[in-house]
Structure formats: structure tokens, C-alpha cells
Design an enzyme around this catalytic site. Structure first.
Site, PDB file in Angstrom:
ATOM      1  N   ALA A 141     -28.538 -25.730   7.368  1.00 44.00           N
ATOM      2  CA  ALA A 141     -27.509 -25.317   6.420  1.00 44.00           C
ATOM      3  C   ALA A 141     -26.316 -26.253   6.518  1.00 44.00           C
ATOM      4  O   ALA A 141     -26.106 -26.893   7.550  1.00 44.00           O
ATOM      5  CB  ALA A 141     -27.076 -23.882   6.701  1.00 44.00           C
ATOM      6  N   ASP A 142     -25.566 -26.302   5.455  1.00 48.40           N
ATOM      7  CA  ASP A 142     -24.303 -27.035   5.459  1.00 48.40           C
ATOM      8  C   ASP A 142     -23.333 -26.296   4.558  1.00 48.40           C
ATOM      9  O   ASP A 142     -23.717 -25.817   3.488  1.00 48.40           O
ATOM     10  CB  ASP A 142     -24.479 -28.470   4.963  1.00 48.40           C
ATOM     11  CG  ASP A 142     -23.213 -29.269   5.191  1.00 48.40           C
ATOM     12  OD1 ASP A 142     -22.844 -29.488   6.367  1.00 48.40           O
ATOM     13  OD2 ASP A 142     -22.559 -29.653   4.200  1.00 48.40           O
TER      14      ASP A 142
END
Length: 145
Positions: free
Chosen positions: A46-47
Site C-alpha cells: 500500500a501507499d
């Protein structure tokens, strides 16, 4: 180990930047493990980025940067985007890994806060690992409405 250095100006929207950064992170882990002979069953990455106007705010690089980010967000409405990517082995040996990506955006309303509160919050060290130097959404921090 993916260096988060994608050129933000090449993306039409901050959400696409967050999704692509997450994709690159996931593929880096998948390919590194595969090269070590440990092909993973699933990699999840994720970012998160904060979009304030046309600026994408990531993790602050310094204490002063964190203070500047929080001051710019004071009293504003901005968006937080999180890209999530799943990478799994290919269905057949001739194919590349299977990649599933999505992104979610949230509108955040920040109350107005003074420099003393910003300084105290930054002194905790908490904002140094947060996009936009923000407290997590579950926090009851005085910075949120």
C-alpha cells in the site's frame, strides 16, 4: 527497497500516483523473493499520499518539513489517497505475475491549529512516518475536527 521517487508530474491524478507507487513496492518484493527462490503466494502493498490542492504530500523528510506540511493543512480540506496492490504468481509459467490494484480516497477537514500545537505534535515523532505528517484517522488528536 523500492525508492519512492516516481515523477509526480507524470500522473494525471494523485490517486494514480499512490496506486502506482504501491504497485512498484509490491512488484519489487515479489521479484526479489522470486529471485531468491522463494516465490510468494501473495504480496500486499500500500501507499498513501495526501493531496492538498495540486500538491502531493508524502512523508516529511525533516522536522521542519513536517511543521510546514501541518501548517499548510491547518483549516483546510484535502484528500488522502491509499493505493492497495495484490501480487500473486502467474496462472501459467509463460505469464507474468497477477496484479490487482485499487485506490480509495477520503476527504479530510482539518481544524485551524496554532504553531504551539504543531510543534508539540511534531516533537512526538509521530508525523515523521505519515503522508502529509498527519495523525492516523483513528486518532483523537486535537488536529482533526
Amino acid at each position: 527497497t523500492f525508492p519512492e521517487t516516481l515523477d509526480k508530474s507524470t500522473f494525471g491524478h494523485p490517486s494514480e500516483y499512490a496506486k502506482e507507487t504501491a504497485r512498484q513496492k509490491a512488484l519489487e518484493v515479489y521479484n526479489r523473493l522470486k529471485d531468491e527462490g522463494k516465490t510468494p503466494d501473495l504480496v500486499i502493498a500500500a501507499d498513501t499520499v495526501v493531496a492538498h490542492g495540486s500538491r502531493i504530500l508524502e512523508k516529511p523528510r525533516s522536522v521542519e518539513g513536517a511543521k510546514e506540511m501541518l501548517a499548510s493543512l491547518s483549516g483546510s480540506i484535502h484528500k488522502v489517497y491509499t493505493g492497495v496492490v495484490l501480487v500473486a504468481p502467474p496462472s501459467s509459467p509463460a505469464d507474468g505475475p497477477r496484479v490487482l490494484a485499487d485506490v480509495e480516497g477520503t476527504e479530510v477537514h482539518m481544524q485551524v491549529f496554532d504553531q504551539e500545537l504543531i510543534d508539540a505534535y511534531v516533537a512526538t515523532g509521530e508525523p515523521m512516518d505519515k503522508a502529509g505528517a498527519e495523525p492516523p484517522s483513528y486518532s483523537k488528536s486535537a488536529l482533526y475536527l
